[in-house]
Motif scaffolding. Structure first.
Motif, PDB file in Angstrom:
ATOM      1  N   THR A   1       3.770   1.578  -1.284  1.00 29.12           N
ATOM      2  CA  THR A   1       4.283   1.736  -2.651  1.00 29.12           C
ATOM      3  C   THR A   1       3.235   2.372  -3.540  1.00 29.12           C
ATOM      4  O   THR A   1       3.517   3.294  -4.318  1.00 29.12           O
ATOM      5  N   GLN A   2       2.001   1.899  -3.439  1.00 29.38           N
ATOM      6  CA  GLN A   2       0.909   2.428  -4.244  1.00 29.38           C
ATOM      7  C   GLN A   2       0.705   3.920  -3.994  1.00 29.38           C
ATOM      8  O   GLN A   2       0.444   4.696  -4.916  1.00 29.38           O
TER       9      GLN A   2
ATOM     10  N   THR B   1       0.831  -1.209   0.000  1.00 32.84           N
ATOM     11  CA  THR B   1       0.000   0.000   0.000  1.00 32.84           C
ATOM     12  C   THR B   1       0.863   1.254   0.000  1.00 32.84           C
ATOM     13  O   THR B   1       0.575   2.228  -0.716  1.00 32.84           O
TER      14      THR B   1
ATOM     15  N   THR C   1       2.576  -4.454  -9.980  1.00 31.67           N
ATOM     16  CA  THR C   1       3.815  -4.133  -9.266  1.00 31.67           C
ATOM     17  C   THR C   1       4.084  -5.093  -8.113  1.00 31.67           C
ATOM     18  O   THR C   1       5.216  -5.154  -7.610  1.00 31.67           O
TER      19      THR C   1
ATOM     20  N   TYR D   1      -1.920  -1.258 -13.200  1.00 35.73           N
ATOM     21  CA  TYR D   1      -0.494  -1.005 -12.977  1.00 35.73           C
ATOM     22  C   TYR D   1      -0.083  -1.424 -11.571  1.00 35.73           C
ATOM     23  O   TYR D   1       0.906  -2.133 -11.378  1.00 35.73           O
ATOM     24  N   HIS D   2      -0.839  -0.984 -10.556  1.00 38.33           N
ATOM     25  CA  HIS D   2      -0.465  -1.305  -9.186  1.00 38.33           C
ATOM     26  C   HIS D   2      -0.587  -2.805  -8.915  1.00 38.33           C
ATOM     27  O   HIS D   2       0.231  -3.369  -8.179  1.00 38.33           O
TER      28      HIS D   2
ATOM     29  N   TYR E   1       5.650   6.125  -9.980  1.00 35.31           N
ATOM     30  CA  TYR E   1       4.479   6.575  -9.220  1.00 35.31           C
ATOM     31  C   TYR E   1       3.333   6.896 -10.159  1.00 35.31           C
ATOM     32  O   TYR E   1       3.486   7.637 -11.129  1.00 35.31           O
TER      33      TYR E   1
ATOM     34  N   LEU F   1      -8.408  -1.344  -7.724  1.00 35.85           N
ATOM     35  CA  LEU F   1      -6.950  -1.414  -7.757  1.00 35.85           C
ATOM     36  C   LEU F   1      -6.540  -1.305  -9.218  1.00 35.85           C
ATOM     37  O   LEU F   1      -7.010  -2.088 -10.047  1.00 35.85           O
ATOM     38  N   SER F   2      -5.683  -0.328  -9.525  1.00 38.69           N
ATOM     39  CA  SER F   2      -5.326  -0.148 -10.927  1.00 38.69           C
ATOM     40  C   SER F   2      -4.537  -1.355 -11.443  1.00 38.69           C
ATOM     41  O   SER F   2      -3.872  -2.057 -10.672  1.00 38.69           O
TER      42      SER F   2
ATOM     43  N   SER G   1      -8.836  -5.476  -9.017  1.00 38.73           N
ATOM     44  CA  SER G   1      -8.453  -4.629 -10.142  1.00 38.73           C
ATOM     45  C   SER G   1      -9.548  -4.589 -11.204  1.00 38.73           C
ATOM     46  O   SER G   1      -9.916  -3.521 -11.710  1.00 38.73           O
TER      47      SER G   1
ATOM     48  N   LYS H   1      -3.352   6.472  -7.344  1.00 39.70           N
ATOM     49  CA  LYS H   1      -4.148   5.270  -7.142  1.00 39.70           C
ATOM     50  C   LYS H   1      -5.590   5.438  -7.586  1.00 39.70           C
ATOM     51  O   LYS H   1      -6.325   4.462  -7.751  1.00 39.70           O
TER      52      LYS H   1
ATOM     53  N   ILE I   1       9.799   1.172 -10.097  1.00 44.53           N
ATOM     54  CA  ILE I   1       8.565   1.703  -9.541  1.00 44.53           C
ATOM     55  C   ILE I   1       8.321   3.091 -10.112  1.00 44.53           C
ATOM     56  O   ILE I   1       9.143   3.994  -9.964  1.00 44.53           O
TER      57      ILE I   1
END
Length: 206
Positions: free
Chosen positions: A138-139, A136, A179, A175-176, A200, A172-173, A167, A203, A198
């Motif tokens: 990281t997101q 989270t 990851t 992309y995320h 950014y 939840l995207s 997702s 979200k 990573i």
């Protein structure tokens, strides 16, 4: 390196070299021998790559096993343990370094600070909570440290499916979702973490 202004984060590879990895794992061994076998293989990979182990400081279960194996092979192990658990006599006595902190919040914050990446092995609700929290972060752009699941015997298949459904349902995207790395082989997972970039992205899904 930490990007404090997450709205203007540039694209970069967070790590040139991974010096320390936090491993979250069970304080029990689980029912399948592969859990312990792959835990020891991961320990060997960490030592061979000169990567310091950061973990929860316990001497029991997979936690104790990975610490013991890294130490046996000549590697460094830093444990972080709350006072309450240290008092319950589960603290590992032979670590390179042991930090005893007051709360679980302090434990997780210090482990995150000391680590360049995160891996979850099989474990219980504490293991799940720890890896999801740093994922989270990281997101949200609080760090750019890669996160991975060592998927021994398909242990994390259902979690991966749940996150995929999350997702697909717009929470939840894509992309995320991608990851959070997942691999059944310790060496391959470490390679992926070392090469993870990573970027950014907000979200919020439009």
């Amino acid at each position: 390196m930490v990007c404090y202004n997450v709205l203007y984060c540039d694209v970069f590879k967070y790590l040139e070299l991974m010096n320390s990895i936090a491993v979250f794992c069970g304080s029990n061994f689980g029912h399948m021998p592969e859990y312990l076998q792959l835990t020891k293989i991961l320990a060997t990979e960490l030592v061979n790559r000169n990567i310091r182990l950061i973990y929860g400081g316990g001497a029991v279960g997979l936690m104790g096993a990975i610490a013991d194996e890294v130490l046996l092979l000549g590697g460094e192990v830093i444990g972080v343990l709350p006072e309450k658990l240290a008092g319950a006599e589960i603290a590992h006595k032979g670590l390179t370094e042991l930090h005893v902190v007051k709360t679980m919040h302090e434990r997780k914050a210090l482990m995150a600070e000391l680590s360049d990446a995160f891996i979850a092995l099989p474990g219980g609700i504490g293991t799940l909570e720890e890896i999801i929290e740093v994922f989270t972060w990281t997101q949200l752009g609080f760090h750019q440290k890669p996160c991975g699941l060592l998927n021994i015997n398909g242990f994390y298949d259902k979690l991966n499916s749940f996150l995929l459904d999350m997702s697909k349902n717009g929470f939840l995207s894509e992309y995320h979702f991608k990851t959070l790395l997942i691999n059944e082989d310790p060496a391959d997972l470490l390679n992926e973490l070392e090469n993870q970039k990573i970027i950014y992205q907000p979200k919020w899904i439009k």
